[in-house]
Design an enzyme around this catalytic site. Structure first.
Site, mmCIF file in Angstrom:
data_model
loop_
_atom_site.group_PDB
_atom_site.id
_atom_site.type_symbol
_atom_site.label_atom_id
_atom_site.label_comp_id
_atom_site.label_asym_id
_atom_site.label_seq_id
_atom_site.Cartn_x
_atom_site.Cartn_y
_atom_site.Cartn_z
ATOM 1 N N LYS A 290 0.835 -1.206 0.000
ATOM 2 C CA LYS A 290 0.000 0.000 0.000
ATOM 3 C C LYS A 290 0.869 1.256 0.000
ATOM 4 O O LYS A 290 0.631 2.199 -0.752
ATOM 5 C CB LYS A 290 -0.915 0.033 1.232
ATOM 6 C CG LYS A 290 -1.970 -1.033 1.254
ATOM 7 C CD LYS A 290 -2.951 -0.836 2.391
ATOM 8 C CE LYS A 290 -2.376 -1.091 3.750
ATOM 9 N NZ LYS A 290 -2.003 -2.481 4.024
ATOM 10 N N GLN B 188 -4.199 3.921 12.353
ATOM 11 C CA GLN B 188 -4.198 5.143 11.538
ATOM 12 C C GLN B 188 -2.882 5.898 11.730
ATOM 13 O O GLN B 188 -2.251 5.794 12.777
ATOM 14 C CB GLN B 188 -5.368 6.034 11.935
ATOM 15 C CG GLN B 188 -6.721 5.362 11.710
ATOM 16 C CD GLN B 188 -7.873 6.326 11.925
ATOM 17 O OE1 GLN B 188 -8.230 7.086 11.046
ATOM 18 N NE2 GLN B 188 -8.451 6.306 13.099
ATOM 19 N N MET C 17 -8.772 2.550 18.798
ATOM 20 C CA MET C 17 -7.782 2.367 19.860
ATOM 21 C C MET C 17 -8.142 3.024 21.193
ATOM 22 O O MET C 17 -7.284 3.177 22.051
ATOM 23 C CB MET C 17 -6.367 2.761 19.429
ATOM 24 C CG MET C 17 -6.185 3.897 18.457
ATOM 25 S SD MET C 17 -7.039 5.403 18.786
ATOM 26 C CE MET C 17 -6.419 5.896 20.318
#
Lengths: 79, 775
Positions: B91, B402, B181
């Site tokens: 990615k 993230q 999270m």
């Protein structure tokens, strides 16, 4: 026309040898991983028969440990 | 690498090659094809390489972006980054291809009579500011809300917080990091009184064992996993995968141990039971540095609107804790966890051996859990009992999904209860914020309002009448989207969406604001190891696409708060960061100066005396330790960490006769979260063009399901139809199905349950009951 891609695994310590052998075959395009004993191989042949012959040639290379097919495209409309 | 390809045959050859590279990347995370990178660069190119962090996950790999004539044309791993040492995953390697997407949002769109009308940016911002101001005037400041992102940069998160809490005076600010999270945060805070991991990625170079708890690192954190594999091959380090599904991480590990969903709580307690029973407790460490506590139990699951919970901690002693653990002998736990007694003892022996160094890694498996805070506490218990913490190669380490879940969501504090330093409930923290923000102290409310799930419930109930989302796609990522999508479409709420691409969330917007992507703006991200990384703007954004921070500033000025936002457009990132740093001054959290971040590939906070602190709470490395001992858990007033008594409790919904399967959801290596970026990268999209439902082969056989057959997955909330996948990528345990959530055309979150951890308020996406049938 047949275009296929493979992961070519080299015999330990013979990656360079495999790379050179594959590079000698006209219908092969190779890209070597920098940090693994893996070579990405793309073959481009005119038909199934030519593809079969090329595959036999590749599989006869002694420095090749394993050949894994990843993708295949076969179409007569390719220009 | 992005390169325009002429000719269909060339294109197919290129796709064939990229398919093979993608396959290689999934088998060998971090594999690098330097030649292919070079081939992607135009032969006569004179590239200007600029450093930055990767746009995707929380690992925070360093990238170098090659630009030519104002265009980004190449990406390679930054060899100077200690995070990835030049490696990238599939990615990261292809990331800039998404910005070339034809459907890129380039102009503001305002819905008029049911249709989106292209509108000049300044007019769209006028509309947003007027609507926000008007809503506050008519319904009060708590009628407006903002939902931001762990993908927002540090300055963007900071300005969002300042606008909502400091200028407007509402705590109606939360973010999507709540979904991924928040349990790690509450776990750290309840045990240590200070958020974020104490260790760093260098632990990988020292650990003898890596134990992954419900964590498919080979696909989700592939570069870190490749570093672990390197240590496995070089030093004989061992990887133990403890999970509910066999994945690529399992097959690359030395041992895979499967457990019944939710019973990780019991197994963790059983490990502690064994550690105590066998005399493996590090007695001097526990005596000097730990306390014991218990909290409330049977807390519920937050399924009802307006659910409230506040834990009441109660001190206990070691003997009481030992007595509690009697219910968790390996023999008892094995019966319902489906983990053998031998495997439980094996795990305990690894942690209990004083001569081995152990790092525990986890991410969504432990965090997206209705007892997520407890699960985090329990893994800390294991490390605290054995004293294996805050040392090179020893420690618990929660990973993030993230790129700035830590830097922005947690450190800046874009949660309803947070401030850039501390929490809204704390008078001193509010006073500090008011002073730095130059606002009256009483403007910042002392009570948190809506966490993510409750925020969208409040939209549904009509309490929130204006919501602005940025860099997030809640209409795909929230649990039980079947409720929240119609909620956002109600006329009672005005919806503003800032994003780079159209998404199902922008589809429900009244105003769509085009946002600049990552390298089209300057910024900072904070990764999982407390590393803050800066990058400079590399290319111009297309059309009127604008930095999110600047959109906030423009709206704030239009609302009459211009004096609080005196930043200049050219230099606002630097000005905001310097203001933000004031919140963290001091040895416990000092942020590196911008000039340091510009020179190197990030710095780990606390940054003290020109040095990153790699292992917090350890006096050898952390200058904030002041108790004269080897360790100092200074987040707690008494300097001690807490070992928590937390029991096993069942999941809120379990398979039954009507809905006989567990549903587990997650990700795949090719796609990042809701796929809004990676599905616009052709090689990644073609590798996995749609979601699927994985079956255990025995279940598939019993149901007569074949690969590719359309299957309807149904829960009490909704249904989703997907092709079956058997013996392909992952292997769920019998009685479980797995679905990745990246595909907006196959919305599995219509099926999931919006139950959450009562302490962290993080939803559980890993467990609900479904039935499956041929569609």
């Amino acid at each position: 026309m047949v275009i296929k891609s493979y992961l070519a695994h080299a015999v330990k310590g013979k990656k360079q040898e495999l790379l050179e052998a594959l590079n000698k075959l006209n219908q092969c395009q190779v890209t070597s991983a920098e940090n693994e004993d893996i070579i990405v191989l793309v073959t481009d042949t005119s038909d199934d028969n030519e593809d079969e012959i090329l595959k036999e040639k590749i599989e006869s290379i002694l420095s090749l440990k394993m050949l894994s097919l990843v993708s295949g495209f076969n179409t007569s409309t390719l220009k | 690498m992005y390169k325009s390809i002429s000719g269909r045959r060339d294109f197919i050859r290129k796709m064939a090659m990229l398919s093979a590279m993608t396959a290689a990347a999934t088998m060998f995370p971090g594999i690098l094809f330097a030649k292919e990178q070079e081939d992607g660069i135009p032969k006569d190119a004179n590239l200007d390489w600029k450093k930055g962090p990767c746009r995707f996950c929380g690992v925070g790999c360093g990238i170098l972006v090659g630009t030519e004539n104002g265009k980004a044309v190449a990406v390679k791993g930054d060899p100077n980054s200690s995070v990835n040492r030049g490696l990238l995953c599939v990615k990261g390697y292809h990331q800039i291809m998404c910005i070339q997407s034809k459907d890129r949002l380039q102009h503001a769109l305002v819905k008029k009579n049911g249709r989106y009308v292209k509108t000049p940016m300044h007019e769209a911002l006028d509309i947003v500011a007027n609507k926000m101001k008007g809503t506050i005037k008519e319904h009060g400041k708590d009628a407006v809300a903002m939902f931001t992102s762990g993908q927002s940069t540090i300055p963007e998160g900071y300005i969002a917080s300042k606008l909502m809490k400091g200028a407007i005076g509402t705590n109606n600010l939360d973010c999507n990091a709540r979904l991924c999270m928040a349990s790690a945060v509450t776990g750290f805070l309840t045990t240590f009184g200070a958020d974020e991991p104490m260790g760093c990625y260098e632990d990988i170079d020292h650990a003898d064992y890596f134990i992954t708890w419900g964590n498919n690192m080979a696909e989700m954190h592939p570069v870190l996993f490749s570093r672990m594999l390197e240590q496995k091959s070089r030093r004989g380090a061992k990887i133990i995968d403890f999970a509910t599904r066999t994945t690529r991480s399992s097959t690359a590990s030395d041992k895979s141990i499967l457990f019944e969903p939710q019973t990780d709580l019991a197994v963790a307690n059983a490990i502690c039971y064994e550690i105590i029973k066998n005399g493996w407790v590090n007695k001097s460490f526990v005596k000097k540095h730990c306390n014991f506590s218990k909290g409330l139990t049977n807390m519920g699951y937050g399924l009802e609107d307006n659910y409230k919970f506040k834990d009441i901690p109660e001190k206990i002693n070691f003997d009481e804790y030992k007595e509690f653990l009697k219910d968790y002998s390996p023999e008892k736990v094995s019966k319902y966890s489906k983990v053998s007694v031998k495997d439980i003892k094996y795990l305990a022996a690894i942690y209990g051996n004083p001569n081995t160094k152990v790092v525990s890694y986890w991410c969504m498996g432990m965090n997206q859990h209705t007892r997520g805070t407890w699960m985090n506490n329990l893994v800390y218990n294991i490390h605290l009992l054995t004293g294996k913490i805050s040392q090179p190669g020893n420690g618990p380490f929660s990973l993030t999904g993230q790129p700035s879940a830590c830097g922005t969501a947690r450190e800046v504090g874009t949660f309803t209860h947070k401030l850039p330093h501390g929490v809204v409930m704390n008078k001193k923290d509010r006073e500090m914020a008011a002073k730095i923000w130059k606002v009256p102290y009483d403007r910042i409310p002392a009570k948190p309002t809506y966490h993510a799930t409750e925020m969208f419930r409040a939209v549904d109930r009509g309490e929130i009448k204006f919501i602005w989302t940025q860099a997030t796609n809640p209409m795909v990522s929230l649990p039980k989207t079947g409720r929240y999508r119609p909620a956002m479409q109600k006329e009672s709420c005005f919806v503003v969406v800032s994003d780079v691409f159209p998404t199902p969330t922008s589809d429900v917007a009244d105003v769509i604001l085009p946002a600049a992507w990552h390298i089209e703006k300057s910024g900072m991200y904070g990764n999982s190891e407390r590393r803050t990384q800066h990058w400079d703007k590399m290319v111009e954004a297309p059309g009127e696409a604008t930095e999110d921070a600047w959109m906030f500033i423009e709206v704030a000025r239009r609302m009459g708060y211009g004096d609080l936002f005196p930043y200049c457009k050219e230099n606002h990132v630097e000005e905001i960061y310097n203001e933000y740093r004031k919140f963290h001054a001091g040895k416990k959290h000092n942020m590196a100066p911008l000039e340091v971040l510009k020179k190197q590939s990030g710095a780990i906070w606390p940054y003290v005396n020109g040095k990153s602190t790699q292992w917090r709470f350890n006096a050898k490395y952390d200058p904030a330790c002041t108790n004269g001992e080897s360790f100092h858990f200074y987040g707690k007033k008494d300097g001690k960490a807490v070992i928590w008594q937390r029991p096993f409790e069942e999941a809120p919904e379990k398979p039954d006769q009507e809905y006989p399967f567990w549903l587990n959801t997650g990700r795949v290596i090719e796609h990042w979260h809701t796929g809004s970026m990676t599905r616009r990268i052709p090689v990644l999209h073609q590798a996995v063009p749609n979601a699927y439902v994985e079956f255990h082969p025995d279940d598939a056989k019993k149901l007569g399901v074949r690969n590719g057959e359309k299957i309807k997955v149904t829960s009490r909330r909704g249904s989703c139809t997907l092709p079956a996948s058997i013996n392909e990528r992952g292997l769920p345990t019998k009685g479980q199905v797995f679905v990745p959530f990246f595909d907006e055309n196959m919305l599995i979150n219509d099926v999931t349950l919006d139950a959450f951890c009562p302490i962290s308020k993080e939803p559980d996406y890993k467990k609900c009951a479904v039935k499956v049938e041929k569609a």
